[in-house]
Scaffold this motif. Structure first.
Motif, PDB file in Angstrom:
ATOM      1  N   PHE A   7      -9.008  -0.243  -1.047  1.00 17.97           N
ATOM      2  CA  PHE A   7      -8.711   0.910  -1.892  1.00 17.97           C
ATOM      3  C   PHE A   7      -7.702   0.525  -2.969  1.00 17.97           C
ATOM      4  O   PHE A   7      -7.863   0.855  -4.139  1.00 17.97           O
ATOM      5  N   ALA A   8      -6.643  -0.193  -2.552  1.00 19.25           N
ATOM      6  CA  ALA A   8      -5.605  -0.571  -3.505  1.00 19.25           C
ATOM      7  C   ALA A   8      -6.149  -1.509  -4.574  1.00 19.25           C
ATOM      8  O   ALA A   8      -5.843  -1.367  -5.761  1.00 19.25           O
ATOM      9  N   LEU A   9      -6.969  -2.488  -4.179  1.00 18.07           N
ATOM     10  CA  LEU A   9      -7.539  -3.423  -5.142  1.00 18.07           C
ATOM     11  C   LEU A   9      -8.485  -2.725  -6.103  1.00 18.07           C
ATOM     12  O   LEU A   9      -8.528  -3.011  -7.292  1.00 18.07           O
ATOM     13  N   GLY A  10      -9.244  -1.741  -5.572  1.00 12.34           N
ATOM     14  CA  GLY A  10     -10.152  -0.991  -6.434  1.00 12.34           C
ATOM     15  C   GLY A  10      -9.390  -0.229  -7.499  1.00 12.34           C
ATOM     16  O   GLY A  10      -9.758  -0.217  -8.674  1.00 12.34           O
ATOM     17  N   ASP A  76       1.164  -3.291  -2.378  1.00  8.83           N
ATOM     18  CA  ASP A  76       0.018  -2.464  -2.756  1.00  8.83           C
ATOM     19  C   ASP A  76      -1.301  -3.188  -2.521  1.00  8.83           C
ATOM     20  O   ASP A  76      -2.338  -2.549  -2.399  1.00  8.83           O
ATOM     21  N   TRP A  77      -1.268  -4.516  -2.459  1.00  4.35           N
ATOM     22  CA  TRP A  77      -2.530  -5.244  -2.322  1.00  4.35           C
ATOM     23  C   TRP A  77      -2.437  -6.483  -1.435  1.00  4.35           C
ATOM     24  O   TRP A  77      -3.278  -7.356  -1.510  1.00  4.35           O
ATOM     25  N   ALA A  78      -1.406  -6.573  -0.577  1.00  2.00           N
ATOM     26  CA  ALA A  78      -1.318  -7.737   0.295  1.00  2.00           C
ATOM     27  C   ALA A  78      -0.612  -7.403   1.605  1.00  2.00           C
ATOM     28  O   ALA A  78       0.397  -6.699   1.608  1.00  2.00           O
ATOM     29  N   GLN A 372       5.814  -2.645  -5.312  1.00  2.00           N
ATOM     30  CA  GLN A 372       6.173  -1.730  -4.229  1.00  2.00           C
ATOM     31  C   GLN A 372       5.782  -2.346  -2.885  1.00  2.00           C
ATOM     32  O   GLN A 372       4.621  -2.684  -2.673  1.00  2.00           O
ATOM     33  N   VAL A 373       6.745  -2.434  -1.992  1.00  2.80           N
ATOM     34  CA  VAL A 373       6.496  -2.923  -0.640  1.00  2.80           C
ATOM     35  C   VAL A 373       6.663  -1.756   0.316  1.00  2.80           C
ATOM     36  O   VAL A 373       7.729  -1.139   0.392  1.00  2.80           O
ATOM     37  N   TRP A 374       5.605  -1.447   1.059  1.00  2.85           N
ATOM     38  CA  TRP A 374       5.575  -0.317   1.975  1.00  2.85           C
ATOM     39  C   TRP A 374       5.815  -0.817   3.396  1.00  2.85           C
ATOM     40  O   TRP A 374       5.313  -1.875   3.771  1.00  2.85           O
TER      41      TRP A 374
END
Length: 430
Positions: A7-10, A76-78, A372-374
């Motif tokens: 989802f994030a990569l899209g 967000d993507w890793a 952003q790191v969640w």
């Protein structure tokens, strides 16, 4: 994880191609948002995995079983680090993240809950010969100040005495009491300043100078009804703060009553669970709720789900000048609430959770290297104070590793008039 990253990569690719670009966020502005997208690394981070391993080792040395701890960290993507990330654990007030997401899905950030005030009868020389009717819609932050504002408005309309009853219809809550009868009795007390308690007087003193003291005597009783009387005449409407502001107050103080009222208005714990899991794009069994507040160990959420819900909230705010940091407390900015005595790095927005043997923390770190790191940390054991210390140390190590980006612009509120001011959100009916 695959679904979350997909989802994030899209979304990332859509933004790069110029599609679905969100409006420019004005608050809070952080420098990394202006970085080139592909400058942010997408591979895993061995240093973070080592930090997580050290954290778990330290807890074990203190006598806490690693099997009772859960962690999930991602950008967000890793993927960046985890431990029992998909296991539903008692998450305490991380439940309020689910409630926040469900509320946003249902109403949106600008929604205001209306309280409608009606009369039934005739008005003559300051006396309403009939009933005064209050119809609620679930405002979770209707307090003494709000009641004073309503009383003053009724005085402005010429009402100083009601010969009939004060009738409560639908979901009217006051001072975090979810029983309409009790809320109605509190409202009746607030309307009559000659009967004010010291607490009400204190709340009135906090209002803007020269705020009037309402004087309305209700001769009858407080009654509750299921339906609005057909002959009721609408006098005016009172609106709550925006949902965004309500969620900030709920999460800042981790107010259980507000959370439960919002959850019930959405449809109850089962609906909140379903909406949260769907919004976060995770398996339904990773969000198991019995209420909307987090009270009770039966509320179980996986660390991965906690992060997924926060990311879903951020995504829902993409066309909005708000971010997650506007709905949850931020370390270094808030002077009250659940982060007041914590040692969390400045600029990190979080939601805390605490029960007798549960300490949880989830949020987002704005970093220079990773964007952003969640993260989500859920600890189970007999010493919640020590868990908080270790959680804060973990975040400090992560912040040092990545360099937390400072907030350049302060978060602003859209609220222009103080809570309870007679000028705020009172609309006459013609």
């Amino acid at each position: 994880m695959q679904e979350l990253l997909g989802f994030a990569l899209g979304s990332l690719l859509a933004n790069v191609l110029g599609q679905n670009q969100p409006s420019l966020k004005t608050v809070p502005v952080v420098a990394w948002q202006e970085a080139k997208v592909f400058d942010v690394p997408t591979q895993s981070d061995p240093v973070v995995e080592s930090i997580v391993a050290d954290y778990l080792k330290e807890l074990a040395s203190l006598g806490f079983s690693p099997e009772q701890q859960g962690i999930w960290i991602q950008s967000d993507w890793a993927y960046l680090g985890d431990h029992q990330a998909k296991m539903p654990l008692s998450a305490a007030s991380l439940t309020k993240i689910a409630t926040s997401l469900a509320a946003l899905e249902t109403w949106g950030t600008e929604h205001r809950f209306e309280t409608k005030i009606y009369s039934k009868g005739t008005l003559s020389n300051g006396v309403l010969n009939g009933d005064l009717i209050i119809q609620g819609s679930g405002d979770p932050l209707f307090v003494w100040e709000e009641a004073i504002a309503l009383g003053n408005k009724l005085n402005e309309l010429g009402i100083r005495e009601v010969t009939g009853n004060l009738i409560i219809v639908d979901n009217f809550y006051m001072n975090f009491k979810d029983a309409p009868q009790i809320s109605g009795e509190l409202l009746q007390l607030a309307f009559n300043s000659s009967r004010w308690t010291p607490l009400i007087k204190q709340q009135h003193q906090a209002l803007p100078p020269k705020t009037p003291r309402p004087q309305i005597t209700i001769k009858g009783k407080v009654q509750t009804q299921d339906n609005l009387p057909e002959t009721a005449k609408l006098l005016f409407r009172h609106q709550s703060l925006t949902l965004a502001e309500l969620l900030k107050q709920m999460n800042l103080y981790s107010n259980n009553a507000m959370a439960e009222m919002l959850a019930q208005s959405v449809g109850g714990a089962a609906v909140v669970s379903q909406m949260a899991a769907k919004g976060a794009n995770i398996e339904p069994n990773e969000v198991q709720l019995i209420n909307g507040s987090g009270l009770g160990v039966e509320n179980r959420i996986s660390p991965r789900a906690s992060v997924g819900m926060l990311m879903a909230i951020e995504d829902k705010l993409k066309d909005n000048p708000l971010t997650v940091a506007d709905l949850f407390p931020m370390a270094g900015r808030e002077t009250t609430g659940t982060v007041q005595w914590r040692n969390i790095p400045d600029g990190v927005a979080v939601k805390t959770g605490t029960l007798a043997q549960v300490s949880a923390l989830a949020g987002v770190i704005p970093t220079k290297e990773r964007g952003q790191v969640w993260f989500s940390i859920i600890n189970h054991g007999p010493n919640v104070d020590r868990f908080r210390v270790e959680q804060d140390k973990l975040l400090q190590r992560l912040a040092k590793h990545w360099q937390v980006m400072p907030v350049i612009s302060p978060v602003k509120t859209t609220e222009k008039v103080p809570l309870g001011d007679p000028k705020r959100n009172l609309t006459n009916e013609s």
